[in-house]
Write a protein that holds these residues in place. Structure first.
Motif, PDB file in Angstrom:
ATOM      1  N   ASN A 112    -136.456 -83.289  10.074  1.00 49.30           N
ATOM      2  CA  ASN A 112    -135.927 -81.657  10.422  1.00 49.30           C
ATOM      3  C   ASN A 112    -136.155 -81.382  11.778  1.00 49.30           C
ATOM      4  O   ASN A 112    -136.566 -82.411  12.580  1.00 49.30           O
ATOM      5  CB  ASN A 112    -136.920 -80.774   9.676  1.00 49.30           C
ATOM      6  N   PRO A 113    -135.856 -80.283  12.258  1.00 56.18           N
ATOM      7  CA  PRO A 113    -136.087 -80.153  13.863  1.00 56.18           C
ATOM      8  C   PRO A 113    -137.365 -80.113  14.118  1.00 56.18           C
ATOM      9  O   PRO A 113    -137.756 -80.738  15.614  1.00 56.18           O
ATOM     10  CB  PRO A 113    -135.495 -78.740  13.915  1.00 56.18           C
ATOM     11  N   ILE A 114    -138.475 -79.909  13.563  1.00 56.57           N
ATOM     12  CA  ILE A 114    -139.665 -79.906  14.163  1.00 56.57           C
ATOM     13  C   ILE A 114    -140.311 -81.447  14.218  1.00 56.57           C
ATOM     14  O   ILE A 114    -140.526 -81.893  15.210  1.00 56.57           O
ATOM     15  CB  ILE A 114    -140.659 -79.322  13.126  1.00 56.57           C
ATOM     16  N   ILE A 115    -139.944 -82.134  13.314  1.00 60.33           N
ATOM     17  CA  ILE A 115    -140.094 -83.803  13.293  1.00 60.33           C
ATOM     18  C   ILE A 115    -139.312 -84.323  14.442  1.00 60.33           C
ATOM     19  O   ILE A 115    -139.920 -85.067  15.422  1.00 60.33           O
ATOM     20  CB  ILE A 115    -139.661 -84.573  11.787  1.00 60.33           C
ATOM     21  N   TYR A 116    -138.212 -83.987  14.766  1.00 63.07           N
ATOM     22  CA  TYR A 116    -137.209 -84.403  15.539  1.00 63.07           C
ATOM     23  C   TYR A 116    -138.060 -84.119  16.910  1.00 63.07           C
ATOM     24  O   TYR A 116    -138.198 -84.975  17.972  1.00 63.07           O
ATOM     25  CB  TYR A 116    -135.990 -83.961  15.628  1.00 63.07           C
ATOM     26  N   ALA A 117    -138.231 -82.866  17.026  1.00 57.97           N
ATOM     27  CA  ALA A 117    -139.037 -82.459  18.442  1.00 57.97           C
ATOM     28  C   ALA A 117    -140.291 -83.153  18.748  1.00 57.97           C
ATOM     29  O   ALA A 117    -140.618 -83.743  19.737  1.00 57.97           O
ATOM     30  CB  ALA A 117    -139.332 -81.077  18.379  1.00 57.97           C
ATOM     31  N   GLU A 118    -140.935 -83.682  17.709  1.00 55.14           N
ATOM     32  CA  GLU A 118    -142.270 -84.027  17.969  1.00 55.14           C
ATOM     33  C   GLU A 118    -142.129 -85.450  18.442  1.00 55.14           C
ATOM     34  O   GLU A 118    -142.728 -86.133  18.913  1.00 55.14           O
ATOM     35  CB  GLU A 118    -143.221 -84.031  16.618  1.00 55.14           C
ATOM     36  N   VAL A 119    -141.168 -86.417  17.800  1.00 55.38           N
ATOM     37  CA  VAL A 119    -140.717 -87.695  18.088  1.00 55.38           C
ATOM     38  C   VAL A 119    -140.029 -87.707  19.493  1.00 55.38           C
ATOM     39  O   VAL A 119    -140.274 -88.644  20.145  1.00 55.38           O
ATOM     40  CB  VAL A 119    -139.931 -88.249  17.018  1.00 55.38           C
ATOM     41  N   SER A 120    -139.522 -86.838  19.766  1.00 58.69           N
ATOM     42  CA  SER A 120    -138.688 -86.640  20.885  1.00 58.69           C
ATOM     43  C   SER A 120    -139.562 -86.683  22.399  1.00 58.69           C
ATOM     44  O   SER A 120    -139.024 -87.411  23.558  1.00 58.69           O
ATOM     45  CB  SER A 120    -138.008 -85.540  21.373  1.00 58.69           C
TER      46      SER A 120
ATOM     47  N   TYR B 136    -131.182 -91.147   9.011  1.00 56.84           N
ATOM     48  CA  TYR B 136    -131.928 -90.096   8.750  1.00 56.84           C
ATOM     49  C   TYR B 136    -131.227 -89.122   8.596  1.00 56.84           C
ATOM     50  O   TYR B 136    -130.705 -88.601   9.584  1.00 56.84           O
ATOM     51  CB  TYR B 136    -133.133 -90.062   9.852  1.00 56.84           C
ATOM     52  N   ILE B 137    -131.283 -88.374   7.421  1.00 55.45           N
ATOM     53  CA  ILE B 137    -130.503 -87.101   7.350  1.00 55.45           C
ATOM     54  C   ILE B 137    -131.161 -86.060   7.930  1.00 55.45           C
ATOM     55  O   ILE B 137    -132.336 -85.792   7.825  1.00 55.45           O
ATOM     56  CB  ILE B 137    -130.247 -86.691   5.704  1.00 55.45           C
ATOM     57  N   ARG B 138    -130.399 -85.208   8.875  1.00 64.81           N
ATOM     58  CA  ARG B 138    -131.053 -83.926   9.590  1.00 64.81           C
ATOM     59  C   ARG B 138    -130.722 -82.862   8.811  1.00 64.81           C
ATOM     60  O   ARG B 138    -129.730 -82.267   8.375  1.00 64.81           O
ATOM     61  CB  ARG B 138    -130.428 -84.155  10.852  1.00 64.81           C
ATOM     62  N   GLU B 139    -131.930 -82.119   8.219  1.00 64.03           N
ATOM     63  CA  GLU B 139    -132.112 -80.910   7.563  1.00 64.03           C
ATOM     64  C   GLU B 139    -132.335 -79.820   8.419  1.00 64.03           C
ATOM     65  O   GLU B 139    -133.519 -79.856   9.209  1.00 64.03           O
ATOM     66  CB  GLU B 139    -132.557 -81.048   6.251  1.00 64.03           C
ATOM     67  N   PRO B 140    -131.734 -78.550   8.149  1.00 61.21           N
ATOM     68  CA  PRO B 140    -132.495 -77.226   8.859  1.00 61.21           C
ATOM     69  C   PRO B 140    -133.816 -77.085   8.134  1.00 61.21           C
ATOM     70  O   PRO B 140    -133.993 -77.507   7.166  1.00 61.21           O
ATOM     71  CB  PRO B 140    -131.335 -76.249   8.816  1.00 61.21           C
ATOM     72  N   LEU B 141    -134.492 -76.245   8.943  1.00 61.46           N
ATOM     73  CA  LEU B 141    -135.869 -75.647   8.544  1.00 61.46           C
ATOM     74  C   LEU B 141    -135.397 -74.655   7.207  1.00 61.46           C
ATOM     75  O   LEU B 141    -134.790 -73.696   7.666  1.00 61.46           O
ATOM     76  CB  LEU B 141    -136.681 -75.073   9.361  1.00 61.46           C
ATOM     77  N   PRO B 142    -135.755 -74.561   6.325  1.00 59.32           N
ATOM     78  CA  PRO B 142    -135.362 -73.379   5.224  1.00 59.32           C
ATOM     79  C   PRO B 142    -136.294 -72.260   5.472  1.00 59.32           C
ATOM     80  O   PRO B 142    -137.356 -72.223   5.798  1.00 59.32           O
ATOM     81  CB  PRO B 142    -135.763 -73.793   3.787  1.00 59.32           C
TER      82      PRO B 142
END
Length: 155
Positions: A55-63, A81-87
């Motif tokens: 999700n965007p948080i994981i993507y941001a932390e890895v970035s 890796y499927i990218r999903e929005p935060l619900p």
């Protein structure tokens, strides 16, 4: 040699996919001497049984470890890796679990991303692949957690 998760297919049967925590991706990316091998093997095994999701948080932390978005996307490609929005429901649950953490005496003021990751897994019926499961086990008892601790219990 026994698998990290011998009964993985059964454990994932009720899950829609596996949310991959940033610590696992960072371990592999940085070839972490303590956790890199566990994280790499876990990713391989989980990918054989389920979709890998971020999700965007994981993507941001890895970035943080990459100089360009192209280098980051090469390491965690959308095809793998499927990218999903935060619900939205996950945001509510994350806030409530974070509040419970603070009321129990939790002193860290910035673990909210971990609560959002756990809430995402909980409301979307995702398992969570992580090497640090302490918060998730306490505050999200309904999610299937794949961690070094759970792989030891499975063997």
């Amino acid at each position: 040699m026994k698998s990290l998760f011998d009964n993985l297919a059964a454990r994932l049967r009720e899950c829609r996919g596996v949310l991959v925590d940033s610590n696992v991706l960072i371990d592999v990316s940085n070839a972490n001497p303590e956790w890199g091998e566990w994280s790499s093997n876990a990713l391989i095994q989980v990918a054989e049984h389920s979709d890998l999701i971020i999700n965007p948080i994981i993507y941001a932390e890895v970035s943080v470890g990459f100089s360009t978005v192209e280098k980051l996307n090469a390491k965690i490609p959308p095809a793998a890796y499927i990218r999903e929005p935060l619900p939205w429901e996950g945001g509510f649950l994350a806030g409530k679990c974070y509040l419970a953490y603070r009321r129990r005496g939790g002193s860290k003021t910035t673990p909210l991303p971990d609560f959002y990751i756990g809430a995402h897994a909980a409301v979307e019926r995702l398992a969570l692949l992580t090497r640090d499961d302490s918060i998730y086990r306490i505050y999200f008892p309904t999610i299937e957690i794949l961690s070094p601790a759970s792989s030891r219990r499975a063997n």
